[in-house]
Design an enzyme around this catalytic site. Structure first.
Site, mmCIF file in Angstrom:
data_model
loop_
_atom_site.group_PDB
_atom_site.id
_atom_site.type_symbol
_atom_site.label_atom_id
_atom_site.label_comp_id
_atom_site.label_asym_id
_atom_site.label_seq_id
_atom_site.Cartn_x
_atom_site.Cartn_y
_atom_site.Cartn_z
ATOM 1 C CG ASP A 1 -4.386 -1.941 2.440
ATOM 2 O OD1 ASP A 1 -3.926 -1.535 3.514
ATOM 3 O OD2 ASP A 1 -3.996 -2.979 1.886
ATOM 4 C CD GLU B 1 -2.301 -2.818 -1.420
ATOM 5 O OE1 GLU B 1 -2.731 -1.652 -1.344
ATOM 6 O OE2 GLU B 1 -1.969 -3.505 -0.430
ATOM 7 N N GLY B 2 -2.814 -6.075 -4.955
ATOM 8 C CA GLY B 2 -3.294 -7.405 -4.605
ATOM 9 C C GLY B 2 -3.417 -7.569 -3.099
ATOM 10 C CB SER C 1 9.429 -1.554 1.401
ATOM 11 O OG SER C 1 8.992 -0.586 2.318
ATOM 12 C CB THR D 1 -0.958 0.007 1.202
ATOM 13 O OG1 THR D 1 -1.749 -1.177 1.166
ATOM 14 C CG2 THR D 1 -1.873 1.227 1.170
ATOM 15 C CE LYS E 1 -5.855 -4.795 -0.285
ATOM 16 N NZ LYS E 1 -4.454 -5.147 -0.082
ATOM 17 N N GLY F 1 -2.273 -9.442 0.174
ATOM 18 C CA GLY F 1 -1.177 -10.283 0.677
ATOM 19 C C GLY F 1 -0.118 -10.547 -0.389
ATOM 20 C CG HIS G 1 12.336 1.546 9.127
ATOM 21 N ND1 HIS G 1 11.996 2.257 10.253
ATOM 22 C CD2 HIS G 1 11.427 0.545 9.020
ATOM 23 C CE1 HIS G 1 10.963 1.688 10.843
ATOM 24 N NE2 HIS G 1 10.581 0.652 10.121
#
Ligand SMILES: Nc1ncnc2c1ncn2[C@@H]1O[C@H](COP(=O)(O)OP(=O)(O)OP(=O)(O)O)[C@@H](O)[C@H]1O
Ligand SMILES: C[C@H](N)[C@H](N)CCCCCC(=O)O
Ligand SMILES: [Mg+2]
Length: 232
Positions: A55, A116-117, A176, A17, A38, A119, A206
């Protein structure tokens, strides 16, 4: 040339996300009509007294195209668990034609739909349907978000293999930093640069404030292979 893409991740909770909303803000800033989708969201929380999914809210905020919730999130499920189980609990059947129709309606309104899938790539959506089937049905180039922590190399390489096994293009990937204490982080990133055979769109450090605008500063979408380029 389309700018649509499907964002998957090495797992749940890795930054899909955050990256999707950063991509939306960059696409909107470039003058495109950009909207987040989503398809299946699992897990509701009360925000300002109403039930919604974080999300969905973050994707809506990052885009610049208004669209009904039914298109942006056709399946909004209560329980924060695998969508096929959350749907089962509610007696809901997640169906591909509904998802595809919603995407196509958004694609008529926007130059860029960032999907956005749920998981990781193979998360089950229904008895005979998973996230990879959805990505295939939409036929979109895939952006992989790698949650940088010990174990991510295997998850990233397996996911890339699964994406290609479905005949889809891995159009780019983003690291990320979800574990700020990861050892040899740069060497792990370099390993994936060599082995993923896809452009690195950026590495998010981070972030003290993991917001779309802050994350966007660490991404460069020019390397993103769009559908048209891939088809060339
Ligand atoms: N680079 C980063 N720096 C700081 N926090 C991060 C970073 N990437 C992700 N996070 C945090 O990790 C959590 C999970 O991120 P995010 O919600 O984007 O993951 P996701 O893959 O979309 O999860 P889900 O599978 O539930 O959709 C969030 O609290 C987010 O702010
Ligand atoms: C609830 C969570 N935030 C996601 N929406 C769904 C994650 C499903 C993971 C299923 C699994 O891989 O075990
Ligand atoms: Mg998410």
């Amino acid at each position: 040339m389309t700018h649509h893409c499907f964002v998957t991740g090495t797992d749940t909770g890795v930054g899909k996300t955050l990256v999707s909303s950063a991509m939306l803000s960059l696409l909107a800033a470039s003058g495109l009509r950009a909207v987040g989708m989503k398809p299946v969201a699992a897990g509701l929380e009360a925000i300002d007294g109403t039930w919604c999914n974080e999300d969905v809210r973050r994707l809506e905020t990052a885009g610049n195209v208004d669209a009904p919730l039914a298109l942006r999130c056709p399946y909004l499920l209560r329980a924060p668990m695998s969508p096929h189980l959350a749907a089962q609990e509610e007696g809901v059947r997640i169906e591909l034609p509904t998802l595809r129709a919603a995407f196509e309606a958004l694609a008529r309104r926007a130059d860029a739909v960032v999907v956005e899938g749920a998981g990781g790539f193979r998360v089950p959506l229904a008895e005979a349907l998973d996230g990879a089937d959805l990505a295939m049905a939409l036929g979109l180039p895939v952006v992989l978000v790698v949650g940088l922590r010990l174990g991510c190399l295997n998850h990233a390489l397996l996911t890339a293999e699964a994406i290609r096994a479905r005949g889809l293009a891995l159009a780019g990937w983003v690291g990320s930093t979800i574990d700020p204490h990861m050892l040899a982080l740069q060497s792990n990133v370099d390993t994936l640069r060599r082995r993923l055979d896809a452009p690195l769109l950026g590495v998010l450090p981070h972030l003290a404030s993991p917001e779309a605008a802050v994350a966007a500063r660490h991404l460069d979408l020019r390397a993103l292979r769009s559908t048209a380029a891939l088809a060339a």
